[in-house]
Design an enzyme around this catalytic site. Structure first.
Site, PDB file in Angstrom:
ATOM      1  N   LYS A  61       0.851  -1.197   0.000  1.00 20.45           N
ATOM      2  CA  LYS A  61       0.000   0.000   0.000  1.00 20.45           C
ATOM      3  C   LYS A  61       0.890   1.252   0.000  1.00 20.45           C
ATOM      4  CE  LYS A  61      -4.062   1.792   2.525  1.00 20.45           C
ATOM      5  NZ  LYS A  61      -4.983   1.534   3.652  1.00 20.45           N
ATOM      6  N   SER A 136      -9.867   1.379   2.680  1.00 21.17           N
ATOM      7  CA  SER A 136      -9.033   2.177   1.815  1.00 21.17           C
ATOM      8  C   SER A 136      -7.923   1.399   1.107  1.00 21.17           C
ATOM      9  CB  SER A 136      -8.385   3.304   2.619  1.00 21.17           C
ATOM     10  OG  SER A 136      -7.491   2.774   3.586  1.00 21.17           O
ATOM     11  N   SER A 160      -9.915  -0.871   6.830  1.00 22.88           N
ATOM     12  CA  SER A 160      -9.371  -0.737   5.479  1.00 22.88           C
ATOM     13  C   SER A 160      -8.721  -1.972   4.881  1.00 22.88           C
ATOM     14  CB  SER A 160      -8.372   0.408   5.444  1.00 22.88           C
ATOM     15  OG  SER A 160      -9.086   1.607   5.372  1.00 22.88           O
TER      16      SER A 160
HETATM   17  N1  GLN Z   1     -12.982   3.799   6.019  1.00 25.65           N
HETATM   18  C1  GLN Z   1     -12.457   4.199   7.283  1.00 25.65           C
HETATM   19  C2  GLN Z   1     -12.048   5.642   7.203  1.00 25.65           C
HETATM   20  O1  GLN Z   1     -12.314   6.227   6.226  1.00 25.65           O
HETATM   21  C3  GLN Z   1     -11.311   3.327   7.648  1.00 25.65           C
HETATM   22  C4  GLN Z   1     -10.052   3.713   6.982  1.00 25.65           C
HETATM   23  C5  GLN Z   1      -8.915   2.813   7.316  1.00 25.65           C
HETATM   24  O2  GLN Z   1      -9.080   1.788   7.975  1.00 25.65           O
HETATM   25  N2  GLN Z   1      -7.738   3.249   6.926  1.00 25.65           N
HETATM   26  O3  GLN Z   1     -11.486   6.182   8.090  1.00 25.65           O
END
Ligand code: GLN
Length: 430
Positions: A61, A136, A160
């Protein structure tokens, strides 16, 4: 097969479908030295000197530092930022001869649940091309599902890793908080962030986790993981949660089958305040993200973030700066920290009664591209995944089946430090 041959196959697949063909757009940057590095590993294999991850090809990532490769968090702010050092997890992977083929697309600064907030274009879901892959870690999940690599690393602050794993039909594992070093991760919410893996099967998760886990003096929150114990009779707790009926039916059916097959027990459990995940998560996320982004003022790294970021990142910076102010912090941030403690206790109590807690990973199916959804609805994708980050426990999403041809994952959670037990149990679920 020689490692070089395998890498070539992956490069061909990427060439065919990443920017062209299906246009998955899961990978933003390739490692230009990958073939040379693969040759070195082949030599080591020949001499019988290769490490535990020899021949395993990784996508990383873009918020995890790999020396010399672009770690831009899919943001214009850091567009050309090349990492000057390796994150601890990368050092460990390289020391065991794992190979890094490229850097993944993602939601900008890991803020999102759909892969749509990247400054470099959306990522498609290889398992359902007209739908979002989740986020994400959108590019990490899509890379594994599209056959661009063996394993991807992602980060998970509120879901994410598990969310895109569920939507793309693969396995996604978020370790307990502190089980894996965060040194070299560009943080979203440092008290919630964990680095974990997206993989084709639980066996690979176990292998990679055991390499990257453990104490690291560069991350004081890390601690040793509990050694593996044989699992015998397992008790599974099922809390009442909100999710679409078809998803709940599928998960319940799977759990019943699974318990019957293994001779394990299932029971309904009550976890108080389980519905407060999102309200607890976002104030903490906003404030910590705001504070973490103060270094992006345009002097040391890239551009000033407020001038160069997308809408969702800006929402969090402005929101975070506001609720971090003295006059509001008691109302939001401190309250959220209290709620976090409360949920942690609730989960601790639950794990005195059961070994695992099972829910759907995501309460609904992924939306189609072009479908407008509110930011509140976007946040609600994570109602069931944020719980593990808040409680600092470990959790994995494993494919449970399909609805309308779209993959659906089941989330299995275990107490903090019981990562190996969790993976052992998850392996039987596959
Ligand atoms: N979707 C969640 C957010 O927008 C989690 C993001 C993540 O785990 N990096 O914060």
């Amino acid at each position: 097969m020689l490692v070089v041959e395998k890498v070539k196959k992956y490069l061909e697949a990427i060439e065919k479908d990443n920017q062209k063909g299906k246009k998955i757009n899961a990978i933003l940057h390739l490692n230009p030295n990958i073939l040379e590095e693969a040759k070195v590993v082949d030599e080591k294999v020949k001499k019988g000197k290769a490490g535990k991850l020899a021949g395993i090809v990784f996508v990383i990532k873009s918020n995890i530092c790999v020396k010399g490769l672009v770690a831009n968090c899919a943001s214009k702010t850091l567009e050309n930022f090349k990492a000057p050092y390796n994150a601890s997890v990368i050092e460990k992977i390289k020391a065991e001869d794992g190979l890094i083929i490229g850097m993944a697309n993602m939601d900008e600064f890991a803020s999102g649940s759909s892969g749509e907030t990247s400054a470099f274009g959306i990522t498609k879901n290889p398992a359902a091309l007209e739908r979002i892959p989740g986020g994400s870690s959108s590019g990490s999940a899509a890379s594994v599902a599209a056959g661009f690599c063996d394993v991807a690393l992602g980060s998970d602050t509120g879901g994410s890793i598990r969310n895109p794993a569920s939507h793309c039909g693969i396995v996604g594992f978020k370790p307990s908080y502190g089980a894996v070093s965060r040194f070299g991760l560009i943080d979203l919410g440092m008290s919630l962030d964990t680095i974990g893996v997206l993989v084709k099967n639980v066996k690979d998760a176990k292998l990679v986790f055991q390499v990257i886990a453990g104490k690291d003096e560069r991350d004081p929150t890390t601690r040793k993981i509990e050694p593996k114990k044989d699992i015998k009779k397992i008790k599974i707790g099922i809390p009442q949660v909100g999710a679409s009926k078809e998803i709940l039916d599928l998960i319940n059916k799977k759990v019943k089958e699974f318990c019957k097959k293994n001779g394990w027990q299932e029971t309904q459990i009550e976890i108080k305040h389980i519905d407060l995940g999102i309200q607890t998560y976002y104030p903490i996320n906003y404030v910590e993200f705001f504070s973490g982004t103060r270094k992006f003022d345009g002097r040391r790294f890239g551009k000033k973030i407020e001038d160069s970021c997308g809408k969702e990142v800006l929402r969090r910076i402005l929101g975070g700066s506001m609720i971090a102010e003295e006059e509001f912090s008691g109302r939001y941030y401190k309250k959220a920290l209290d709620a976090k403690k409360l949920l942690e206790k609730e989960f601790e109590g639950a794990f005195e009664k059961v070994d695992l807690i099972v829910t759907p990973t995501v309460p609904r199916l992924p939306h189609k591209f072009g479908e407008k959804i509110s930011f509140e609805d976007m946040y609600n994708y994570d109602t069931l995944t944020v719980l593990a980050n808040i409680a600092e426990i470990c959790a994995v999403s494993v494919p449970a089946g399909k609805i309308q041809g779209i993959p659906v994952g089941v989330q299995i959670m275990a107490a903090r430090g019981k990562d190996l037990m969790l993976l052992e149990a998850a392996e039987r679920f596959e």
